[in-house]
Design an enzyme around this catalytic site. Structure first.
Site, mmCIF file in Angstrom:
data_model
loop_
_atom_site.group_PDB
_atom_site.id
_atom_site.type_symbol
_atom_site.label_atom_id
_atom_site.label_comp_id
_atom_site.label_asym_id
_atom_site.label_seq_id
_atom_site.Cartn_x
_atom_site.Cartn_y
_atom_site.Cartn_z
ATOM 1 N N TRP A 18 -0.012 6.745 -7.365
ATOM 2 C CA TRP A 18 -0.178 5.188 -7.702
ATOM 3 C C TRP A 18 -1.102 5.172 -9.005
ATOM 4 O O TRP A 18 -0.753 4.315 -9.751
ATOM 5 C CB TRP A 18 -0.750 4.553 -6.570
ATOM 6 C CG TRP A 18 0.424 4.225 -5.368
ATOM 7 C CD1 TRP A 18 0.474 4.843 -4.130
ATOM 8 C CD2 TRP A 18 1.416 3.397 -5.717
ATOM 9 N NE1 TRP A 18 1.452 4.239 -3.583
ATOM 10 C CE2 TRP A 18 2.350 3.633 -4.476
ATOM 11 C CE3 TRP A 18 2.131 2.726 -6.631
ATOM 12 C CZ2 TRP A 18 3.524 3.046 -4.071
ATOM 13 C CZ3 TRP A 18 3.326 2.283 -6.351
ATOM 14 C CH2 TRP A 18 3.866 2.154 -5.156
ATOM 15 N N ASP A 56 -7.605 -0.170 -7.571
ATOM 16 C CA ASP A 56 -6.218 -0.435 -6.669
ATOM 17 C C ASP A 56 -6.933 0.120 -5.171
ATOM 18 O O ASP A 56 -6.655 0.929 -4.875
ATOM 19 C CB ASP A 56 -5.449 0.272 -7.292
ATOM 20 C CG ASP A 56 -4.001 0.312 -6.316
ATOM 21 O OD1 ASP A 56 -3.964 -0.602 -5.570
ATOM 22 O OD2 ASP A 56 -2.895 0.610 -6.695
ATOM 23 N N LYS A 74 -0.064 -3.540 3.022
ATOM 24 C CA LYS A 74 -0.628 -2.429 3.846
ATOM 25 C C LYS A 74 -1.598 -2.735 4.978
ATOM 26 O O LYS A 74 -1.190 -2.496 6.033
ATOM 27 C CB LYS A 74 -1.069 -1.367 2.861
ATOM 28 C CG LYS A 74 -0.139 -0.437 2.214
ATOM 29 C CD LYS A 74 0.726 -0.985 1.186
ATOM 30 C CE LYS A 74 1.719 -0.069 0.544
ATOM 31 N NZ LYS A 74 1.502 0.257 -0.988
#
Ligand SMILES: *Cc1c(COP(=O)(O)O)cnc(C)c1O
Length: 361
Positions: free
Chosen positions: A103, A173, A197
């Site tokens: 990511w 993030d 999530k």
């Protein structure tokens, strides 16, 4: 045999059962209004109330200081990979990124469309298995901000510290670990997270941003991508993702009722410990991540022989343990054990793993 079903998906992921039941009860007639939340004007009093409560509950949970805005946006964490440089470069030409996995790499390649990216540190020397200590980071003083991925969802690598950068804004993030533990928001310039999530349904993206970082986007910035405009219009420059905000709001209430993020962190630590202990003591399963950086949310593990993977997944499914297959880029298994995964689910997985190891050693 009948088993309860436990869903270990990395995202979209499990939601608290009681929240789903509340959504079901209110689905066609929200609190006697005669309307589903899906059918309400986003500017009507009912939905305005839902959204204001959701924001307040999130502020309470994370103790968000008053000089931070909370934005309810769309486009996922992936759009933030672009919105962050667009808004936070503030006339500078360079931004720093710490590379710890898939990511952060995606965030880096998107940022390169806007600026020079300085890789402050990378964990590729040891196959992405740790978070580089801050003492090894190289951050130029003229950088616009430093970006981290607080939890790498695919590698299962989580920060065990909050970097200290003085006046340089820290951006995280936090898609896969927001609300899993208390977080000192004041240490960050900006935190973002796709909701699917640990927060609610896909379609909602949370942004928590310090006010002084707003208002510096260049003139050509698309209206919807300018944090300052989204903040000025209270995330209602256009129609916000109303249903996702409503469900996220119920998740916030669920967390408050459970005892808040301190309590959630305690439960999450127990859940993760149970799996890592089993992996380490099994002589069968393996997790390559340095102990202090093992993710409490995403637990990747491998079997001694990939030829066993299919049998493991088939048996897991028969035991009601779903979506354990690892990310296609790394193979193996991954158990995502977000807030809403009950301890009983982790116990069921641990029992199954132990039995599988015994019968295949
Ligand atoms: C899932 C995930 C993303 C991508 O989220 P989208 O909402 O699908 O754009 C980005 N970063 C992290 C850490 C993630 O877990």
């Amino acid at each position: 045999m009948n088993h309860p079903i436990y869903n270990f998906s990395a995202g979209p992921a499990v939601l608290p059962h009681s929240v789903l039941e509340q959504v079901q009860a209110d689905l066609v007639n929200w609190q006697g209004s005669g309307m589903s939340v899906m059918e309400m004007s986003h500017r009507g009093p009912e939905f305005m109330g839902i959204m204001a409560e959701a924001e307040q509950d999130l502020r309470d949970l994370l103790a968000i200081p008053v000089n931070y805005k909370v934005l309810f946006l769309q486009g996922g964490a992936t759009l933030q990979f672009a919105m962050v440089p667009l808004n936070l470069l503030r006339g500078k030409t360079k931004a720093s990124y710490v590379q710890t996995g898939v990511w952060s790499k995606k965030a880096i390649s998107e940022a390169r469309r806007f600026c020079t990216v300085e890789i402050a540190a990378s964990n590729e020397d040891r196959h992405g298995s740790y978070v580089p200590a801050q003492s090894t980071w190289q951050v130029s003083p003229d950088t616009a901000y430093v970006h981290i991925a607080g939890n790498e969802t695919i590698g299962g690598v989580e920060y065990d510290f909050v970097p200290e950068l003085g006046d340089i804004p820290l951006v995280s993030d936090a898609s896969s670990h927001i609300l899993s533990k208390p977080m000192d928001v004041s240490r960050f310039g900006l935190i973002y997270a796709g909701a699917q999530k640990n927060v609610g349904p896909a379609g909602l993206t949370l942004v928590i941003v310090r006010e002084d970082l707003l208002g510096h986007a260049p003139a050509h910035t698309p209206t919807m991508l300018d944090y300052a405009i989204q903040a000025k219009d209270d995330s209602m420059h256009n129609t916000p993702p109303t249903f996702a905000i409503y469900v996220a709001g119920l998740v916030f209430k669920w967390l408050k009722a459970l005892g808040g993020l301190e309590k959630m962190a305690e439960i999450n630590a127990r859940k993760a410990q149970r799996l890592y202990d089993l992996i380490d003591s099994s002589g069968f399963y393996r997790n390559p991540v340095e102990v202090r950086n093992r993710s409490r949310m995403n637990v990747p593990f491998t079997l001694p022989d990939p030829a066993l993977d299919e049998a493991f997944l088939k048996g897991a499914k028969a035991h009601g343990l779903l979506q354990l297959k690892g990310h296609r880029s790394v193979g193996g298994m991954r158990a995502s054990i977000y807030n809403a995964m009950p301890e009983a689910g982790v116990a069921a997985l641990a029992d199954y793993m132990a039995a599988f190891a015994r019968s295949h050693s």
